[in-house]
Design a protein around this motif. Structure first.
Motif, PDB file in Angstrom:
ATOM      1  N   SER A  43       3.573 -19.653  -6.758  1.00 28.09           N
ATOM      2  CA  SER A  43       2.224 -19.599  -6.207  1.00 28.09           C
ATOM      3  C   SER A  43       1.217 -19.873  -7.310  1.00 28.09           C
ATOM      4  N   GLY A  44       0.415 -20.920  -7.129  1.00 23.97           N
ATOM      5  CA  GLY A  44      -0.588 -21.225  -8.134  1.00 23.97           C
ATOM      6  C   GLY A  44      -1.093 -22.645  -8.009  1.00 23.97           C
ATOM      7  N   THR A  45      -1.996 -23.016  -8.913  1.00 21.43           N
ATOM      8  CA  THR A  45      -2.531 -24.367  -8.960  1.00 21.43           C
ATOM      9  C   THR A  45      -2.612 -24.820 -10.413  1.00 21.43           C
ATOM     10  N   ALA A  46      -2.814 -26.117 -10.595  1.00 16.73           N
ATOM     11  CA  ALA A  46      -2.883 -26.684 -11.941  1.00 16.73           C
ATOM     12  C   ALA A  46      -4.061 -26.137 -12.733  1.00 16.73           C
ATOM     13  N   VAL A  50      -0.811 -19.692 -12.419  1.00 16.02           N
ATOM     14  CA  VAL A  50       0.228 -19.217 -11.508  1.00 16.02           C
ATOM     15  C   VAL A  50       0.140 -17.697 -11.425  1.00 16.02           C
ATOM     16  N   ASP A  51       0.056 -17.158 -10.201  1.00 15.38           N
ATOM     17  CA  ASP A  51      -0.061 -15.703 -10.076  1.00 15.38           C
ATOM     18  C   ASP A  51       1.244 -15.032  -9.672  1.00 15.38           C
ATOM     19  N   SER A  52       2.214 -15.765  -9.104  1.00 15.16           N
ATOM     20  CA  SER A  52       3.486 -15.132  -8.758  1.00 15.16           C
ATOM     21  C   SER A  52       4.610 -16.159  -8.656  1.00 15.16           C
ATOM     22  N   ILE A  53       5.829 -15.679  -8.915  1.00 17.32           N
ATOM     23  CA  ILE A  53       7.028 -16.507  -8.865  1.00 17.32           C
ATOM     24  C   ILE A  53       8.105 -15.737  -8.112  1.00 17.32           C
ATOM     25  N   VAL A  54       8.811 -16.430  -7.234  1.00 21.70           N
ATOM     26  CA  VAL A  54       9.993 -15.877  -6.580  1.00 21.70           C
ATOM     27  C   VAL A  54      11.185 -16.720  -7.022  1.00 21.70           C
ATOM     28  N   ALA A  55      12.071 -16.153  -7.835  1.00 17.10           N
ATOM     29  CA  ALA A  55      13.226 -16.875  -8.370  1.00 17.10           C
ATOM     30  C   ALA A  55      14.429 -16.641  -7.470  1.00 17.10           C
ATOM     31  N   SER A  56      14.980 -17.741  -6.969  1.00 14.75           N
ATOM     32  CA  SER A  56      16.120 -17.634  -6.053  1.00 14.75           C
ATOM     33  C   SER A  56      17.274 -18.537  -6.466  1.00 14.75           C
ATOM     34  N   GLY A  57      17.482 -18.673  -7.775  1.00 13.29           N
ATOM     35  CA  GLY A  57      18.634 -19.432  -8.256  1.00 13.29           C
ATOM     36  C   GLY A  57      18.530 -20.924  -8.059  1.00 13.29           C
ATOM     37  N   THR A  91       2.762 -31.243 -14.443  1.00 15.07           N
ATOM     38  CA  THR A  91       1.692 -31.448 -13.475  1.00 15.07           C
ATOM     39  C   THR A  91       1.783 -30.361 -12.420  1.00 15.07           C
ATOM     40  N   GLY A  92       0.739 -30.240 -11.589  1.00 13.90           N
ATOM     41  CA  GLY A  92       0.758 -29.263 -10.513  1.00 13.90           C
ATOM     42  C   GLY A  92       0.926 -27.846 -11.041  1.00 13.90           C
ATOM     43  N   VAL A  93       1.814 -27.079 -10.397  1.00 22.19           N
ATOM     44  CA  VAL A  93       2.013 -25.683 -10.802  1.00 22.19           C
ATOM     45  C   VAL A  93       2.615 -25.581 -12.199  1.00 22.19           C
ATOM     46  N   ASN A  94       3.346 -26.610 -12.640  1.00 25.60           N
ATOM     47  CA  ASN A  94       3.862 -26.589 -14.017  1.00 25.60           C
ATOM     48  C   ASN A  94       2.706 -26.605 -15.010  1.00 25.60           C
ATOM     49  N   GLU A  95       1.697 -27.399 -14.727  1.00 26.77           N
ATOM     50  CA  GLU A  95       0.498 -27.409 -15.564  1.00 26.77           C
ATOM     51  C   GLU A  95      -0.223 -26.072 -15.464  1.00 26.77           C
ATOM     52  N   GLY A  96      -0.161 -25.455 -14.282  1.00 28.68           N
ATOM     53  CA  GLY A  96      -0.758 -24.143 -14.104  1.00 28.68           C
ATOM     54  C   GLY A  96      -0.139 -23.096 -15.008  1.00 28.68           C
ATOM     55  N   MET A  97       1.176 -23.217 -15.286  1.00 28.88           N
ATOM     56  CA  MET A  97       1.840 -22.275 -16.182  1.00 28.88           C
ATOM     57  C   MET A  97       1.229 -22.325 -17.581  1.00 28.88           C
ATOM     58  N   GLU A 158      -3.462  -2.624 -17.381  1.00 35.20           N
ATOM     59  CA  GLU A 158      -4.289  -1.595 -16.778  1.00 35.20           C
ATOM     60  C   GLU A 158      -4.538  -1.948 -15.308  1.00 35.20           C
ATOM     61  N   PRO A 159      -4.999  -1.002 -14.495  1.00 37.09           N
ATOM     62  CA  PRO A 159      -5.289  -1.296 -13.079  1.00 37.09           C
ATOM     63  C   PRO A 159      -6.210  -2.495 -12.937  1.00 37.09           C
ATOM     64  N   TRP A 160      -5.930  -3.304 -11.946  1.00 39.04           N
ATOM     65  CA  TRP A 160      -6.630  -4.581 -11.769  1.00 39.04           C
ATOM     66  C   TRP A 160      -7.376  -4.587 -10.452  1.00 39.04           C
ATOM     67  N   GLU A 161      -8.613  -4.997 -10.470  1.00 32.55           N
ATOM     68  CA  GLU A 161      -9.380  -5.152  -9.240  1.00 32.55           C
ATOM     69  C   GLU A 161      -9.265  -6.601  -8.810  1.00 32.55           C
ATOM     70  N   SER A 162      -8.644  -6.853  -7.659  1.00 32.92           N
ATOM     71  CA  SER A 162      -8.344  -8.204  -7.200  1.00 32.92           C
ATOM     72  C   SER A 162      -9.621  -9.006  -7.016  1.00 32.92           C
ATOM     73  N   THR A 163      -9.624 -10.211  -7.605  1.00 28.84           N
ATOM     74  CA  THR A 163     -10.736 -11.135  -7.427  1.00 28.84           C
ATOM     75  C   THR A 163     -10.183 -12.535  -7.292  1.00 28.84           C
ATOM     76  N   GLU A 164     -10.897 -13.377  -6.615  1.00 26.02           N
ATOM     77  CA  GLU A 164     -10.498 -14.769  -6.478  1.00 26.02           C
ATOM     78  C   GLU A 164     -11.151 -15.588  -7.579  1.00 26.02           C
ATOM     79  N   ARG A 165     -10.351 -16.368  -8.290  1.00 27.91           N
ATOM     80  CA  ARG A 165     -10.896 -17.198  -9.360  1.00 27.91           C
ATOM     81  C   ARG A 165     -11.567 -18.421  -8.770  1.00 27.91           C
ATOM     82  N   ASP A 166     -12.696 -18.783  -9.304  1.00 22.10           N
ATOM     83  CA  ASP A 166     -13.442 -19.942  -8.826  1.00 22.10           C
ATOM     84  C   ASP A 166     -13.855 -20.761 -10.034  1.00 22.10           C
ATOM     85  N   ASP A 167     -13.303 -21.990 -10.133  1.00 17.18           N
ATOM     86  CA  ASP A 167     -13.580 -22.820 -11.300  1.00 17.18           C
ATOM     87  C   ASP A 167     -15.054 -23.191 -11.409  1.00 17.18           C
ATOM     88  N   THR A 168     -15.815 -23.067 -10.313  1.00 17.16           N
ATOM     89  CA  THR A 168     -17.226 -23.434 -10.359  1.00 17.16           C
ATOM     90  C   THR A 168     -18.113 -22.221 -10.646  1.00 17.16           C
TER      91      THR A 168
END
Length: 309
Positions: A43-46, A50-57, A91-97, A158-168
């Motif tokens: 889950s993420g963008t370039a 990336v905010d989360s990964i689900v590894a399934s082999g 590129t894509g989510v790889n660039e996001g990493m 530390e505890p995190w208050e969820s916010t949406e990132r906005d490049d603008t």
């Protein structure tokens, strides 16, 4: 199959789950805000990261050592055995990493259980927050370019208050989690500032071996430098903490070297990886013998940027 759904990106621990929580399906991960992309492994963008990964082999080269994960980039058309059959690209989510790597943004890591045919048959376990500590490229045995990332468990969150990132959006104050991530990275740097590294830095009077520009940090002319391991420490590189594997670098050159933007030839020339131009000689004093094998290993980590060096 219904189309994939997504929620706004956010970084930090999930509001509706604790570390170690078990989930039966991808849909349950989505409902608990652990993974914001349903039925997708990353889950993420370039531009946001990336905010989360689900590894399934999905990839044969992945490694899970508990607190350290070797994670293979997306793409490369993996076959049924998880071996890539084409070059991967940053590129894509790889660039996001890379955004995570540069900004210290954490990733929620989920591990699929009971993997069969690259699918989780026994649900999913939320393993906590990880930071992208390192990345590199290699050529596989079949000759394809593969990118990998080293994820390290973060316990300084530390505890995190969820916010949406906005490049603008305008620049906002540093959040508690970002402070914690910075603290984590600084701790890692101190741990690797070993006696061997300090000896090398003392030998050069904290003067960078690549650019030779002193970084003066106080009114008395005190200098700052960093000990850079050529053959990286830790899995999967397993370099040694010895002077022949350590350089004295300024922070700028250290980041460029660790990111594969600066490479060293066998005859100790410093090369710009993108332009392939020689920038000058690596400054080496008598008594500091650089191990050629370490230099070669560093170049091998950046197969995508090495041509005829």
């Amino acid at each position: 199959m219904s189309p994939s759904k997504s929620k706004p990106i956010y970084f930090g621990p999930p509001p509706n789950a604790v570390e170690g929580a078990w989930f039966r399906t991808h849909s349950e991960l989505y409902a608990a805000d652990v993974h914001r992309f349903s039925r997708q492994g990353i889950s993420g963008t370039a531009h946001q990261g990336v905010d989360s990964i689900v590894a399934s082999g999905g990839y044969a080269a992945d490694e899970d050592h508990g607190d350290v994960i070797i994670y293979t980039a997306q793409g490369g058309e993996p076959d049924k055995g998880g071996h890539i059959t084409a070059d991967q690209e940053l590129t894509g989510v790889n660039e996001g990493m890379l955004v995570n790597y540069r900004e210290g943004l954490p990733i929620r890591y989920v591990r699929g259980l009971g993997i069969k045919r690259r699918k989780a048959t026994k649900g999913y376990r939320y393993r906590g927050l990880y930071l992208v500590e390192d990345y590199w490229s290699v050529r596989t045995d079949r000759g394809f370019l593969m990118w990998q990332f080293r994820l390290a468990k973060s316990s300084a969150v530390e505890p995190w208050e969820s916010t949406e990132r906005d490049d603008t959006a305008e620049i906002r104050p540093v959040t508690p989690l970002e402070k914690a991530a910075a603290k984590y990275v600084s701790v890692q740097r101190r741990v690797r500032n070993t006696a061997e590294a300090r000896a090398v830095k003392n030998l050069y009077g904290n003067l960078c071996q690549m650019c030779s520009i002193p970084l003066v940090v106080d009114a008395e002319g005190g200098r700052y430098s960093e000990g850079a391991h050529i053959h990286a420490l830790g899995r999967p590189h397993n370099g040694q903490d010895v002077s022949s594997n350590i350089l004295c670098l300024c922070p700028n050159c250290h980041v460029l070297f660790d990111s594969g933007m600066r490479l060293i030839t066998d005859d100790l020339k410093v090369v710009d990886a993108f332009s392939q131009k020689v920038l000058g000689d690596l400054h080496v004093l008598p008594g500091h013998d650089i191990d050629p094998a370490c230099v070669q290993q560093h170049r091998s980590r950046w197969a995508a940027r090495v041509q005829e060096i």
